[in-house]
Every structure is written in C-alpha cells, then in structure tokens.
Design a protein around this motif. Structure first.
Motif, PDB file in Angstrom:
ATOM      1  N   PRO A 123      28.975  15.094  64.288  1.00  0.00           N
ATOM      2  CA  PRO A 123      30.115  15.839  64.826  1.00  0.00           C
ATOM      3  C   PRO A 123      29.757  17.313  65.023  1.00  0.00           C
ATOM      4  O   PRO A 123      28.929  17.874  64.301  1.00  0.00           O
ATOM      5  CB  PRO A 123      31.192  15.697  63.748  1.00  0.00           C
ATOM      6  CG  PRO A 123      30.723  14.647  62.818  1.00  0.00           C
ATOM      7  CD  PRO A 123      29.251  14.499  62.991  1.00  0.00           C
ATOM      8  N   LEU A 124      30.363  17.956  65.993  1.00  0.00           N
ATOM      9  CA  LEU A 124      30.069  19.360  66.308  1.00  0.00           C
ATOM     10  C   LEU A 124      30.202  20.318  65.116  1.00  0.00           C
ATOM     11  O   LEU A 124      29.368  21.207  64.962  1.00  0.00           O
ATOM     12  CB  LEU A 124      30.934  19.836  67.465  1.00  0.00           C
ATOM     13  CG  LEU A 124      30.500  19.339  68.839  1.00  0.00           C
ATOM     14  CD1 LEU A 124      31.503  19.775  69.891  1.00  0.00           C
ATOM     15  CD2 LEU A 124      29.120  19.850  69.181  1.00  0.00           C
ATOM     16  N   PRO A 167      26.217  22.248  65.211  1.00  0.00           N
ATOM     17  CA  PRO A 167      26.524  22.830  66.512  1.00  0.00           C
ATOM     18  C   PRO A 167      25.383  22.609  67.506  1.00  0.00           C
ATOM     19  O   PRO A 167      24.217  22.583  67.126  1.00  0.00           O
ATOM     20  CB  PRO A 167      26.714  24.316  66.226  1.00  0.00           C
ATOM     21  CG  PRO A 167      26.515  24.511  64.784  1.00  0.00           C
ATOM     22  CD  PRO A 167      26.145  23.221  64.160  1.00  0.00           C
ATOM     23  N   ILE A 168      25.737  22.454  68.763  1.00  0.00           N
ATOM     24  CA  ILE A 168      24.753  22.165  69.803  1.00  0.00           C
ATOM     25  C   ILE A 168      24.655  23.352  70.751  1.00  0.00           C
ATOM     26  O   ILE A 168      25.668  23.903  71.180  1.00  0.00           O
ATOM     27  CB  ILE A 168      25.150  20.892  70.574  1.00  0.00           C
ATOM     28  CG1 ILE A 168      25.090  19.691  69.639  1.00  0.00           C
ATOM     29  CG2 ILE A 168      24.241  20.677  71.779  1.00  0.00           C
ATOM     30  CD1 ILE A 168      25.619  18.412  70.240  1.00  0.00           C
ATOM     31  N   TYR A 169      23.455  23.726  71.082  1.00  0.00           N
ATOM     32  CA  TYR A 169      23.212  24.753  72.090  1.00  0.00           C
ATOM     33  C   TYR A 169      23.264  24.039  73.439  1.00  0.00           C
ATOM     34  O   TYR A 169      22.317  23.371  73.843  1.00  0.00           O
ATOM     35  CB  TYR A 169      21.862  25.419  71.841  1.00  0.00           C
ATOM     36  CG  TYR A 169      21.608  26.636  72.699  1.00  0.00           C
ATOM     37  CD1 TYR A 169      22.586  27.610  72.882  1.00  0.00           C
ATOM     38  CD2 TYR A 169      20.381  26.821  73.312  1.00  0.00           C
ATOM     39  CE1 TYR A 169      22.347  28.726  73.655  1.00  0.00           C
ATOM     40  CE2 TYR A 169      20.133  27.931  74.091  1.00  0.00           C
ATOM     41  CZ  TYR A 169      21.119  28.879  74.255  1.00  0.00           C
ATOM     42  OH  TYR A 169      20.882  29.988  75.031  1.00  0.00           O
ATOM     43  N   TRP A 170      24.393  24.127  74.121  1.00  0.00           N
ATOM     44  CA  TRP A 170      24.690  23.309  75.286  1.00  0.00           C
ATOM     45  C   TRP A 170      23.694  23.474  76.430  1.00  0.00           C
ATOM     46  O   TRP A 170      23.487  22.562  77.209  1.00  0.00           O
ATOM     47  CB  TRP A 170      26.112  23.577  75.772  1.00  0.00           C
ATOM     48  CG  TRP A 170      27.106  23.083  74.769  1.00  0.00           C
ATOM     49  CD1 TRP A 170      27.875  23.838  73.944  1.00  0.00           C
ATOM     50  CD2 TRP A 170      27.394  21.721  74.453  1.00  0.00           C
ATOM     51  NE1 TRP A 170      28.632  23.032  73.126  1.00  0.00           N
ATOM     52  CE2 TRP A 170      28.358  21.717  73.425  1.00  0.00           C
ATOM     53  CE3 TRP A 170      26.934  20.498  74.928  1.00  0.00           C
ATOM     54  CZ2 TRP A 170      28.870  20.563  72.873  1.00  0.00           C
ATOM     55  CZ3 TRP A 170      27.441  19.338  74.374  1.00  0.00           C
ATOM     56  CH2 TRP A 170      28.397  19.377  73.364  1.00  0.00           C
ATOM     57  N   GLN A 171      23.059  24.612  76.529  1.00  0.00           N
ATOM     58  CA  GLN A 171      22.091  24.828  77.603  1.00  0.00           C
ATOM     59  C   GLN A 171      20.895  23.880  77.476  1.00  0.00           C
ATOM     60  O   GLN A 171      20.259  23.535  78.467  1.00  0.00           O
ATOM     61  CB  GLN A 171      21.614  26.279  77.589  1.00  0.00           C
ATOM     62  CG  GLN A 171      20.758  26.644  78.773  1.00  0.00           C
ATOM     63  CD  GLN A 171      20.426  28.137  78.794  1.00  0.00           C
ATOM     64  OE1 GLN A 171      20.862  28.885  77.924  1.00  0.00           O
ATOM     65  NE2 GLN A 171      19.678  28.550  79.781  1.00  0.00           N
ATOM     66  N   TYR A 172      20.616  23.422  76.253  1.00  0.00           N
ATOM     67  CA  TYR A 172      19.466  22.534  76.023  1.00  0.00           C
ATOM     68  C   TYR A 172      19.869  21.151  75.509  1.00  0.00           C
ATOM     69  O   TYR A 172      19.010  20.372  75.093  1.00  0.00           O
ATOM     70  CB  TYR A 172      18.488  23.181  75.048  1.00  0.00           C
ATOM     71  CG  TYR A 172      17.913  24.458  75.594  1.00  0.00           C
ATOM     72  CD1 TYR A 172      16.990  24.431  76.637  1.00  0.00           C
ATOM     73  CD2 TYR A 172      18.316  25.685  75.094  1.00  0.00           C
ATOM     74  CE1 TYR A 172      16.473  25.605  77.160  1.00  0.00           C
ATOM     75  CE2 TYR A 172      17.799  26.862  75.605  1.00  0.00           C
ATOM     76  CZ  TYR A 172      16.878  26.809  76.638  1.00  0.00           C
ATOM     77  OH  TYR A 172      16.369  27.966  77.147  1.00  0.00           O
ATOM     78  N   ASP A 215      22.605   3.879  69.870  1.00  0.00           N
ATOM     79  CA  ASP A 215      23.921   3.554  70.436  1.00  0.00           C
ATOM     80  C   ASP A 215      24.629   4.802  70.966  1.00  0.00           C
ATOM     81  O   ASP A 215      25.302   4.753  71.986  1.00  0.00           O
ATOM     82  CB  ASP A 215      24.811   2.876  69.391  1.00  0.00           C
ATOM     83  CG  ASP A 215      24.460   1.413  69.180  1.00  0.00           C
ATOM     84  OD1 ASP A 215      23.662   0.863  69.976  1.00  0.00           O
ATOM     85  OD2 ASP A 215      24.972   0.816  68.210  1.00  0.00           O
ATOM     86  N   GLN A 216      24.477   5.920  70.263  1.00  0.00           N
ATOM     87  CA  GLN A 216      25.117   7.148  70.716  1.00  0.00           C
ATOM     88  C   GLN A 216      24.320   7.830  71.822  1.00  0.00           C
ATOM     89  O   GLN A 216      24.835   8.695  72.518  1.00  0.00           O
ATOM     90  CB  GLN A 216      25.315   8.101  69.546  1.00  0.00           C
ATOM     91  CG  GLN A 216      26.211   7.492  68.504  1.00  0.00           C
ATOM     92  CD  GLN A 216      27.242   8.445  67.981  1.00  0.00           C
ATOM     93  OE1 GLN A 216      27.264   9.605  68.326  1.00  0.00           O
ATOM     94  NE2 GLN A 216      28.118   7.937  67.156  1.00  0.00           N
TER      95      GLN A 216
END
Length: 109
Positions: free
Chosen positions: A37-38, A42-47, A29-30
């Motif tokens: 949650p961040l 944490p997410i490495y936004w480049q990937y 669903d997501q």
C-alpha cells in the motif's frame, strides 16, 4: 554432497515454503515489484513504470537476504540467489534448463 549451513541440508521449512509461494504469487498477480500500500511504501511516480511486471516476464530475480529458492508461478520463474555473503553461493539461470535446489541444472532439450 555438501550440506547447507544452519538447515542441515533439508531445505526451507514448510512454513518458509508457504511464505515464498505467497510472496511470488503476490508479486506476479499484482504485476508490480512493490505490491505494498502507498502509505507503507511511497512510489516515485516518474519511475513507477520500471517496477511494473506487465507483460509477465519469463523470469524475475528477487535478490533478498533469505535463503536461496526457485519458484515457478504462471509460467514465470522467480529466483532468489540467496545471501552471497553467508555461503558464497550463487545461481546460474539458463532459460532452457531446470534449476535444482543443489545448484545442478538439467537440460530440457
């Protein structure tokens, strides 16, 4: 027929089945492999694009150390092969077949 260790061959408990269904539903669903949650993940936004599930795939293999399961939600097969080190078992996924709990497959065609 060989019984599974620990569970006596009964399969996952009702509570475990509910957790599996909710986990698969949340992932799909997501539309992301890390639906947390961040602050907690944490997410490495480049990937980040590599973790997205849009459009929804035909199958997702969720490799985790919990027992083996298969769940279909919204037309997507979610499969966890289970911990290989525990029973040395694995799953064969064939898109045109049904996967059964005991590892046997039944052709749809």
């Amino acid at each position: 027929k060989k019984k599974k260790k620990g569970g006596g061959g009964r399969g996952p408990s009702k509570n475990t089945q509910q957790v599996i269904k909710r986990t698969v539903k949340t992932l799909l669903d997501q539309g992301h492999l890390c639906p947390l949650p961040l602050p907690s993940c944490p997410i490495y936004w480049q990937y980040d694009h590599a973790l997205r599930l849009y459009p929804l795939p035909d199958a997702v293999v969720v490799a985790d150390r919990v027992e083996q399961y298969y769940e279909n939600y919204a037309g997507c097969d979610a499969i966890n092969p289970g911990p290989f080190h525990a029973e040395f078992s694995f799953v064969v996924y064939r898109p045109v077949c049904e996967v059964h709990e005991d590892g046997q497959t039944k052709s749809d065609v």
